[in-house]
Design an enzyme around this catalytic site. Structure first.
Site, PDB file in Angstrom:
ATOM      1  N   ARG A 297       0.824  -1.204   0.000  1.00  0.00           N
ATOM      2  CA  ARG A 297       0.000   0.000   0.000  1.00  0.00           C
ATOM      3  C   ARG A 297       0.859   1.254   0.000  1.00  0.00           C
ATOM      4  O   ARG A 297       0.539   2.225  -0.687  1.00  0.00           O
ATOM      5  CB  ARG A 297      -0.955  -0.032   1.200  1.00  0.00           C
ATOM      6  CG  ARG A 297      -2.112  -0.984   0.968  1.00  0.00           C
ATOM      7  CD  ARG A 297      -2.992  -1.190   2.175  1.00  0.00           C
ATOM      8  NE  ARG A 297      -4.115  -2.062   1.812  1.00  0.00           N
ATOM      9  CZ  ARG A 297      -4.976  -2.573   2.665  1.00  0.00           C
ATOM     10  NH1 ARG A 297      -4.843  -2.314   3.961  1.00  0.00           N
ATOM     11  NH2 ARG A 297      -5.957  -3.345   2.256  1.00  0.00           N
ATOM     12  N   TYR A 440      -6.322  -0.705  -6.880  1.00  0.00           N
ATOM     13  CA  TYR A 440      -5.817  -1.951  -6.293  1.00  0.00           C
ATOM     14  C   TYR A 440      -5.147  -1.731  -4.935  1.00  0.00           C
ATOM     15  O   TYR A 440      -4.926  -0.610  -4.519  1.00  0.00           O
ATOM     16  CB  TYR A 440      -4.949  -2.739  -7.252  1.00  0.00           C
ATOM     17  CG  TYR A 440      -3.695  -2.157  -7.855  1.00  0.00           C
ATOM     18  CD1 TYR A 440      -3.047  -1.045  -7.375  1.00  0.00           C
ATOM     19  CD2 TYR A 440      -3.133  -2.793  -8.969  1.00  0.00           C
ATOM     20  CE1 TYR A 440      -1.886  -0.578  -7.952  1.00  0.00           C
ATOM     21  CE2 TYR A 440      -1.975  -2.337  -9.561  1.00  0.00           C
ATOM     22  CZ  TYR A 440      -1.350  -1.230  -9.047  1.00  0.00           C
ATOM     23  OH  TYR A 440      -0.192  -0.785  -9.635  1.00  0.00           O
ATOM     24  N   GLU A 441      -4.891  -2.851  -4.273  1.00  0.00           N
ATOM     25  CA  GLU A 441      -4.407  -2.860  -2.886  1.00  0.00           C
ATOM     26  C   GLU A 441      -5.397  -2.174  -1.937  1.00  0.00           C
ATOM     27  O   GLU A 441      -4.999  -1.530  -0.965  1.00  0.00           O
ATOM     28  CB  GLU A 441      -3.028  -2.209  -2.771  1.00  0.00           C
ATOM     29  CG  GLU A 441      -1.925  -2.938  -3.497  1.00  0.00           C
ATOM     30  CD  GLU A 441      -1.800  -4.386  -3.076  1.00  0.00           C
ATOM     31  OE1 GLU A 441      -2.094  -4.687  -1.901  1.00  0.00           O
ATOM     32  OE2 GLU A 441      -1.430  -5.219  -3.914  1.00  0.00           O
ATOM     33  N   GLY A 442      -6.669  -2.329  -2.213  1.00  0.00           N
ATOM     34  CA  GLY A 442      -7.704  -1.684  -1.403  1.00  0.00           C
ATOM     35  C   GLY A 442      -8.041  -0.338  -1.987  1.00  0.00           C
ATOM     36  O   GLY A 442      -7.197   0.565  -2.032  1.00  0.00           O
ATOM     37  N   GLN A 447      -9.446   2.682   1.928  1.00  0.00           N
ATOM     38  CA  GLN A 447      -8.340   3.248   2.707  1.00  0.00           C
ATOM     39  C   GLN A 447      -8.843   4.362   3.622  1.00  0.00           C
ATOM     40  O   GLN A 447      -8.417   4.475   4.780  1.00  0.00           O
ATOM     41  CB  GLN A 447      -7.248   3.789   1.778  1.00  0.00           C
ATOM     42  CG  GLN A 447      -6.628   2.767   0.850  1.00  0.00           C
ATOM     43  CD  GLN A 447      -6.038   1.590   1.589  1.00  0.00           C
ATOM     44  OE1 GLN A 447      -5.334   1.756   2.580  1.00  0.00           O
ATOM     45  NE2 GLN A 447      -6.330   0.399   1.114  1.00  0.00           N
TER      46      GLN A 447
END
Length: 593
Positions: A297, A440-442, A447
């Protein structure tokens, strides 16, 4: 497109003049033996060379040709194999790795600057070693000694790469819904069966083996996220003598056809009774994977910064060369048919936005990386404080920097005018490539919820208070008259951040929906305020050093003034939106949308 030039001078300015990392390293014994100023400066110079000369030239053709898929096999874009080999032979795949298994053990502040250069050069290329580095961190922290010995050394030397296999077609954010199964075997291994989607670097031709970190559930696992375990599943099994063995039951079913990052292989991966090995404890896999996910992240946030920096360099070169119309205040270039577009206020606005936000993001990313280094290598109260700040600011790094990255690449495209929409100039590629970073990655919305609901509300405001106390300590200690133009608005912003935090937590105690409706706006208020803190720190240094390098430090001071005058006020409209509450969103019935 302008040739990429790594901003080494700015990086060293931040490392040593602003944040004094050389002094910090000397106080952290496990770092002091691996890194000092001379070593880190040499590393950054060599990284700049490979980013500028080896990787950046691949970006355009990599975008045009992309990766290809044929019956389960993926071929990377022309030049990628040779570039990756050069990259691995230079030791870059080991930069932040555990020294006990062949890694170089460099701190996060160094690896984050390395990541920025790679992302400015070519985000697609950066993803292959980036995933491997994150997987290496997870294995180094959670895996058994046998797994570490078998896999880490080959990952660090670049012979093998790695992935993270989380997402399934029905389970993205809610990983508790995954269906991939892990069945225990008599020899202590597990048979892994299931399908994963959106797997970056799931299949390619850059390394001889690919090590998949796979989330799966045992047959008797508890429901939801508490039943997730983590497994190492290699593409090829590894013999007892550590040579490559037979193919595992792992295959690539297809690759995705994407808006951007065309040279990065995004794969559908199938596991059919594939042999896997448990990492950490049964049903504790999500905690193990979060070691990698939090690393990724922060890395994804740096993708936004890298693209924004490349956009600024491109747009600045174009703006200085492009002549069009005359200045409102009179002719500036009488020897030419028109003035450069640098004379136009709106062009200067876009360029200064990019410059201030890029340099502020670089400073803030290093501040966050320092917290991670102290949390990893420090002791006592300093370590505890850094752990909390890292937890607080990881979602900020991912979401804020990637939102700014898209803003800055679009701004660069706007400076180019019609040429920014044409493929041959390369600017539109940056817009397409960086867009995924917000997803992506949340996703950035997730977040923002992580920041407000888990990190702030979950700690009853403690984590945010640590940041506010640090900012107030800097404000109180900075009494020089020439700093008050920066300190006064910083104090107002920090006070407003504290008040806004308190107001949201109070409102949420009566209506929990206040967290969801405020989260995105709050994250950006926090981002602009945190960036104001690091800009004030830069201004203090540059005021003291302006006689040593007038052009560099005057540029810093002008940009700091621009940030405080033109960009920090963005938080005011965000505060007004938060104060409007949740009702405007939830008073509308679904069937009236």
């Amino acid at each position: 497109m302008a040739d990429y030039q790594a901003p080494i001078k700015d990086m060293n300015y931040l490392l040593y003049d602003v944040f004094k990392n050389d002094q910090l390293w000397a106080t952290l014994p496990n770092l002091a033996e691996h890194v000092d100023r001379d070593t880190s400066e040499a590393i950054l110079l060599e990284c700049a060379k490979i980013a500028e000369q080896v990787i950046a030239p691949l970006s355009r053709e990599g975008d045009e040709i992309g990766v290809s898929f044929d019956n389960g096999n993926v071929t990377t874009a022309p030049g990628y194999q040779a570039a990756f080999q050069t990259y691995a032979e230079g030791g870059w795949t080991a930069l932040g790795g555990d020294v006990n298994y062949g890694g170089m053990g460099m701190p996060k502040v160094i690896t984050s600057l390395h990541e920025e250069m790679l992302c400015s050069a070519d985000i697609s290329f950066s993803l292959y070693p980036g995933l491997t580095a994150g997987a290496g961190l997870s294995l180094a922290k959670h895996a058994s000694e046998e797994i570490k010995q078998r896999y880490l050394t080959r990952m660090y030397n670049g012979e093998w790469s790695a992935t993270m296999c989380l997402t399934e077609s029905h389970a993205g954010t809610d990983l508790g819904m995954i269906r991939t199964k892990a069945v225990p075997q008599a020899d202590g291994s597990y048979h892994i069966t299931g399908n994963k989607i959106f797997i970056t670097a799931g299949e390619h031709d850059l390394t001889e083996n690919i090590i998949h970190l796979v989330l799966a559930k045992l047959p008797d696992a508890p429901a939801g996220p508490k039943g997730i375990s983590l497994f190492v599943v290699p593409k090829f099994l590894v013999n007892d003598d550590e040579t490559i063995g037979t193919a595992n039951h792992v295959s690539c079913g297809s690759i995705e056809h994407k808006m951007g990052i065309h040279a990065s292989a995004t794969c559908v991966m199938n596991f059919d009774d594939a042999k896997g090995y448990l990492v950490g404890e049964v049903n504790k896999g999500l905690a193990c994977m979060f070691t990698m996910m939090n690393f990724e992240r922060i890395g994804v946030g740096i993708q936004g910064l890298g693209a924004g920096e490349r956009s600024y360099q491109n747009a600045l070169e174009y703006a200085k060369d492009r002549v069009q119309s005359r200045s409102l205040s009179g002719v500036k270039s009488p020897d030419k048919s028109a003035d450069s577009i640098m004379v136009h206020g709106d062009v200067r606005r876009m360029l200064l936005n990019m410059k201030a936000l890029n340099e502020g993001s670089r400073a803030l990313s290093l501040y966050i990386a320092m917290q991670l280094d102290i949390a990893t290598y420090g002791e006592g109260d300093a370590q505890s404080k850094a752990e909390k700040l890292t937890a607080l600011m990881t979602p900020l790094a991912k979401a804020f920097f990637t939102d700014l990255g898209l803003e800055n690449t679009v701004a660069g495209q706007q400076v180019f005018g019609g040429h920014g929409f044409i493929r041959e100039w390369g600017q539109e590629q940056l817009v397409r490539d960086v867009r995924i970073a917000q997803i992506y990655e949340g996703t950035n919305g997730i977040q923002a919820m992580d920041l407000l609901a888990r990190k702030i509300a979950g700690s009853k405001g403690e984590f945010m208070q640590i940041f506010i106390d640090e900012a107030n300590a800097f404000i109180s200690a900075t009494t020089a008259e020439n700093m008050q133009e920066f300190i006064a608005p910083l104090k107002v912003a920090v006070d407003d951040l504290q008040k806004t935090t308190s107001n949201i937590l109070s409102a949420a105690s009566n209506n929990i929906e206040e967290l969801g409706t405020s989260a995105n706006d709050f994250l950006h208020i926090f981002g602009y305020t945190a960036m104001a803190l690091v800009w004030a720190k830069m201004a203090e240094v540059s005021l003291a050093k302006v006689s040593e390098d007038e052009a560099f430090h005057q540029s810093k001071l002008h940009t700091a003034r621009y940030y405080f005058a033109k960009l920090l006020p963005r938080r005011l409209s965000l505060m007004a939106a938060i104060n409007a509450g949740a009702e405007p969103l939830f008073n509308i019935p679904d069937d009236l949308f």
